[in-house]
Write a protein that holds these residues in place. Structure first.
Motif, PDB file in Angstrom:
ATOM      1  N   MET A  99      50.315 -28.347 -96.320  1.00  0.00           N
ATOM      2  CA  MET A  99      49.184 -27.771 -95.617  1.00  0.00           C
ATOM      3  C   MET A  99      48.612 -28.715 -94.562  1.00  0.00           C
ATOM      4  O   MET A  99      48.482 -29.918 -94.785  1.00  0.00           O
ATOM      5  CB  MET A  99      48.068 -27.405 -96.596  1.00  0.00           C
ATOM      6  CG  MET A  99      46.955 -26.606 -95.948  1.00  0.00           C
ATOM      7  SD  MET A  99      45.282 -26.993 -96.492  1.00  0.00           S
ATOM      8  CE  MET A  99      45.115 -28.714 -96.307  1.00  0.00           C
ATOM      9  N   THR A 100      48.275 -28.153 -93.410  1.00  0.00           N
ATOM     10  CA  THR A 100      47.575 -28.873 -92.350  1.00  0.00           C
ATOM     11  C   THR A 100      46.211 -28.240 -92.157  1.00  0.00           C
ATOM     12  O   THR A 100      46.095 -27.004 -92.104  1.00  0.00           O
ATOM     13  CB  THR A 100      48.361 -28.818 -91.027  1.00  0.00           C
ATOM     14  OG1 THR A 100      49.634 -29.423 -91.219  1.00  0.00           O
ATOM     15  CG2 THR A 100      47.614 -29.549 -89.927  1.00  0.00           C
ATOM     16  N   PHE A 101      45.172 -29.046 -92.058  1.00  0.00           N
ATOM     17  CA  PHE A 101      43.817 -28.532 -91.878  1.00  0.00           C
ATOM     18  C   PHE A 101      43.655 -27.896 -90.500  1.00  0.00           C
ATOM     19  O   PHE A 101      44.288 -28.299 -89.524  1.00  0.00           O
ATOM     20  CB  PHE A 101      42.789 -29.661 -92.035  1.00  0.00           C
ATOM     21  CG  PHE A 101      42.496 -30.014 -93.459  1.00  0.00           C
ATOM     22  CD1 PHE A 101      41.474 -29.392 -94.147  1.00  0.00           C
ATOM     23  CD2 PHE A 101      43.258 -30.977 -94.113  1.00  0.00           C
ATOM     24  CE1 PHE A 101      41.202 -29.717 -95.463  1.00  0.00           C
ATOM     25  CE2 PHE A 101      42.990 -31.302 -95.431  1.00  0.00           C
ATOM     26  CZ  PHE A 101      41.961 -30.677 -96.105  1.00  0.00           C
ATOM     27  N   PHE A 102      42.787 -26.918 -90.423  1.00  0.00           N
ATOM     28  CA  PHE A 102      42.406 -26.340 -89.135  1.00  0.00           C
ATOM     29  C   PHE A 102      41.535 -27.328 -88.371  1.00  0.00           C
ATOM     30  O   PHE A 102      41.624 -27.464 -87.157  1.00  0.00           O
ATOM     31  CB  PHE A 102      41.637 -25.030 -89.365  1.00  0.00           C
ATOM     32  CG  PHE A 102      41.455 -24.213 -88.125  1.00  0.00           C
ATOM     33  CD1 PHE A 102      42.330 -23.190 -87.810  1.00  0.00           C
ATOM     34  CD2 PHE A 102      40.397 -24.459 -87.261  1.00  0.00           C
ATOM     35  CE1 PHE A 102      42.164 -22.434 -86.650  1.00  0.00           C
ATOM     36  CE2 PHE A 102      40.219 -23.716 -86.111  1.00  0.00           C
ATOM     37  CZ  PHE A 102      41.111 -22.698 -85.801  1.00  0.00           C
ATOM     38  N   SER A 103      40.664 -28.039 -89.106  1.00  0.00           N
ATOM     39  CA  SER A 103      39.749 -29.000 -88.487  1.00  0.00           C
ATOM     40  C   SER A 103      40.449 -30.318 -88.176  1.00  0.00           C
ATOM     41  O   SER A 103      41.407 -30.705 -88.848  1.00  0.00           O
ATOM     42  CB  SER A 103      38.567 -29.278 -89.421  1.00  0.00           C
ATOM     43  OG  SER A 103      37.854 -28.095 -89.719  1.00  0.00           O
ATOM     44  N   THR A 104      39.953 -31.015 -87.170  1.00  0.00           N
ATOM     45  CA  THR A 104      40.432 -32.363 -86.885  1.00  0.00           C
ATOM     46  C   THR A 104      39.809 -33.340 -87.868  1.00  0.00           C
ATOM     47  O   THR A 104      38.815 -33.027 -88.532  1.00  0.00           O
ATOM     48  CB  THR A 104      40.076 -32.764 -85.447  1.00  0.00           C
ATOM     49  OG1 THR A 104      38.672 -32.580 -85.243  1.00  0.00           O
ATOM     50  CG2 THR A 104      40.837 -31.913 -84.440  1.00  0.00           C
ATOM     51  N   THR A 163      30.989 -25.465-106.091  1.00  0.00           N
ATOM     52  CA  THR A 163      32.223 -25.157-106.805  1.00  0.00           C
ATOM     53  C   THR A 163      33.309 -24.512-105.962  1.00  0.00           C
ATOM     54  O   THR A 163      34.411 -24.271-106.450  1.00  0.00           O
ATOM     55  CB  THR A 163      31.919 -24.232-107.999  1.00  0.00           C
ATOM     56  OG1 THR A 163      31.115 -23.135-107.543  1.00  0.00           O
ATOM     57  CG2 THR A 163      31.172 -24.973-109.079  1.00  0.00           C
ATOM     58  N   GLY A 164      33.029 -24.193-104.703  1.00  0.00           N
ATOM     59  CA  GLY A 164      34.061 -23.607-103.867  1.00  0.00           C
ATOM     60  C   GLY A 164      34.458 -22.207-104.308  1.00  0.00           C
ATOM     61  O   GLY A 164      33.668 -21.477-104.902  1.00  0.00           O
ATOM     62  N   TRP A 218      32.144 -20.637 -94.465  1.00  0.00           N
ATOM     63  CA  TRP A 218      31.753 -22.013 -94.750  1.00  0.00           C
ATOM     64  C   TRP A 218      32.977 -22.829 -95.132  1.00  0.00           C
ATOM     65  O   TRP A 218      33.827 -22.380 -95.901  1.00  0.00           O
ATOM     66  CB  TRP A 218      30.721 -22.053 -95.887  1.00  0.00           C
ATOM     67  CG  TRP A 218      29.403 -21.467 -95.537  1.00  0.00           C
ATOM     68  CD1 TRP A 218      28.917 -20.230 -95.911  1.00  0.00           C
ATOM     69  CD2 TRP A 218      28.373 -22.058 -94.743  1.00  0.00           C
ATOM     70  NE1 TRP A 218      27.674 -20.030 -95.399  1.00  0.00           N
ATOM     71  CE2 TRP A 218      27.298 -21.135 -94.674  1.00  0.00           C
ATOM     72  CE3 TRP A 218      28.248 -23.268 -94.082  1.00  0.00           C
ATOM     73  CZ2 TRP A 218      26.130 -21.397 -93.973  1.00  0.00           C
ATOM     74  CZ3 TRP A 218      27.089 -23.536 -93.378  1.00  0.00           C
ATOM     75  CH2 TRP A 218      26.043 -22.612 -93.333  1.00  0.00           C
ATOM     76  N   PHE A 219      33.069 -24.032 -94.600  1.00  0.00           N
ATOM     77  CA  PHE A 219      34.153 -24.946 -94.919  1.00  0.00           C
ATOM     78  C   PHE A 219      33.614 -26.363 -94.764  1.00  0.00           C
ATOM     79  O   PHE A 219      32.422 -26.557 -94.493  1.00  0.00           O
ATOM     80  CB  PHE A 219      35.377 -24.682 -94.035  1.00  0.00           C
ATOM     81  CG  PHE A 219      35.042 -24.219 -92.650  1.00  0.00           C
ATOM     82  CD1 PHE A 219      34.910 -25.119 -91.612  1.00  0.00           C
ATOM     83  CD2 PHE A 219      34.841 -22.869 -92.386  1.00  0.00           C
ATOM     84  CE1 PHE A 219      34.593 -24.705 -90.329  1.00  0.00           C
ATOM     85  CE2 PHE A 219      34.517 -22.437 -91.098  1.00  0.00           C
ATOM     86  CZ  PHE A 219      34.391 -23.359 -90.067  1.00  0.00           C
TER      87      PHE A 219
END
Length: 330
Positions: free
Chosen positions: A52-57, A130-131, A306-307
């Motif tokens: 997995m690669t994050f969307f955010s930098t 808790t996500g 939210w992330f």
């Protein structure tokens, strides 16, 4: 770190990045705290797909201004695990891992009892961070409980040469379909909508669209999975029912927070279908005094709102409110 203390200013439920951010802020405010996490450190992140690669930098994933150095602008899972682990260990975060919170009972606005699989604690304040990654969105169809079915995806090698059905059109489904195809898997996608989701990572979406258009990955649009059989799947399509040979099914249809856990604490949920918990947007305190929300849990079923990047601020908001209230009552 383990502690023998059973009474805290703050108990944080969830040891993900936002839970860790709350702990760092508690340390700054000289508040006694404990994180209780039912799995390993940053458990949800640990269970993300291997590649997995994050969307955010990386700078958008940083906590407390601590630099996150990655080999690429958008870090991968392993780099993130290393980053958050080092923050937790170097700051001596007070955390209990592999300990599940079963129940939270509120005695009054300044006293909450927390019952876990390993003990009981009291706290003046509770933060729920808790996500949402623990409860899949089940389809409720025949065969969903077969061994060949999974609601989580890890590594593409497992599906090499196999006829694999991927249900969904979000980032997780697209990543899985592309990776499995490139490891020699025979991939078919089931998409309820007319196209691949618009929220798919912008550098990935053209890839999946092109693979579908050229026929490398088969896709059924405006379609639903109707039944899963031992060696087949049944699909509802606009042209009628279709039966496909099949080895594995990945139901990557999203996940949801544990709403029952919130309701058992007395937290109200919106009745518009979104199930958004009731909380003050300035303080993150819920309708139950002394209980706060942080992170993706705030969005109800809208888990895309939210992330890490936009909810890091919750930690400061919460601890500022708790600190002011503690000073006022001193």
């Amino acid at each position: 770190m383990q502690t023998l203390n059973k009474n805290f200013d703050v108990i944080i439920i969830g040891g993900g990045p936002i839970g860790i951010a709350c702990a760092l802020e508690a340390q700054k405010k000289n508040l006694t705290y404990l994180i209780i996490e039912k799995g390993c450190l940053v458990n949800s992140l640990y269970n993300y797909p291997t590649n997995m690669t994050f969307f955010s930098t990386s700078e958008k994933l940083e906590l407390d201004g601590i630099p996150f150095i990655s080999s690429n602008p958008k870090p991968g899972k392993r780099e993130a695990l290393e980053y958050y682990r080092r923050i937790a260990t170097s700051n001596d975060i007070n955390i209990h891992l592999f300990e599940k919170v079963n129940e939270v009972k509120t005695e009054n606005a300044n006293s909450h009892k927390v019952f876990t699989t390993k003990g009981e604690y009291t706290a003046a304040n509770i933060i729920v961070a808790t996500g949402f990654y623990d409860i899949p969105n089940y389809l409720g169809i025949s065969g969903e409980d077969l061994p060949k079915v999974s609601h989580y995806y890890n590594d593409p090698h497992y599906y090499a040469t196999q006829k694999t059905l991927v249900v969904g059109a979000s980032n997780s489904a697209v990543d899985a379909a592309l990776e499995i195809y490139r490891k020699g898997g025979d991939v078919t996608m089931i998409v309820r909508q007319a196209e691949i989701g618009q929220r798919v990572k912008y550098w990935v979406r053209p890839d999946i669209v092109n693979r579908i258009e050229e026929g490398s990955i088969k896709a059924y649009f405006h379609s639903n999975l109707k039944e899963i059989r031992e060696n087949q799947v049944v699909i509802d399509t606009p042209e009628g029912e279709d039966v496909l040979e099949n080895d594995f099914v990945l139901l990557l249809t999203g996940y949801r927070p544990n709403f029952g856990f919130l309701q058992n604490m007395g937290i109200s949920l919106s009745d518009d279908g979104k199930k958004i918990p009731s909380y003050n947007e300035d303080t993150m305190e819920t309708n139950v005094p002394g209980i706060y929300l942080a992170g993706v849990i705030c969005g109800g079923v809208e888990t895309h709102k939210w992330f890490i990047e936009n909810s890091r601020i919750h930690a400061k908001m919460i601890m500022e409110h708790i600190s002011k209230r503690e000073k006022a009552s001193a």
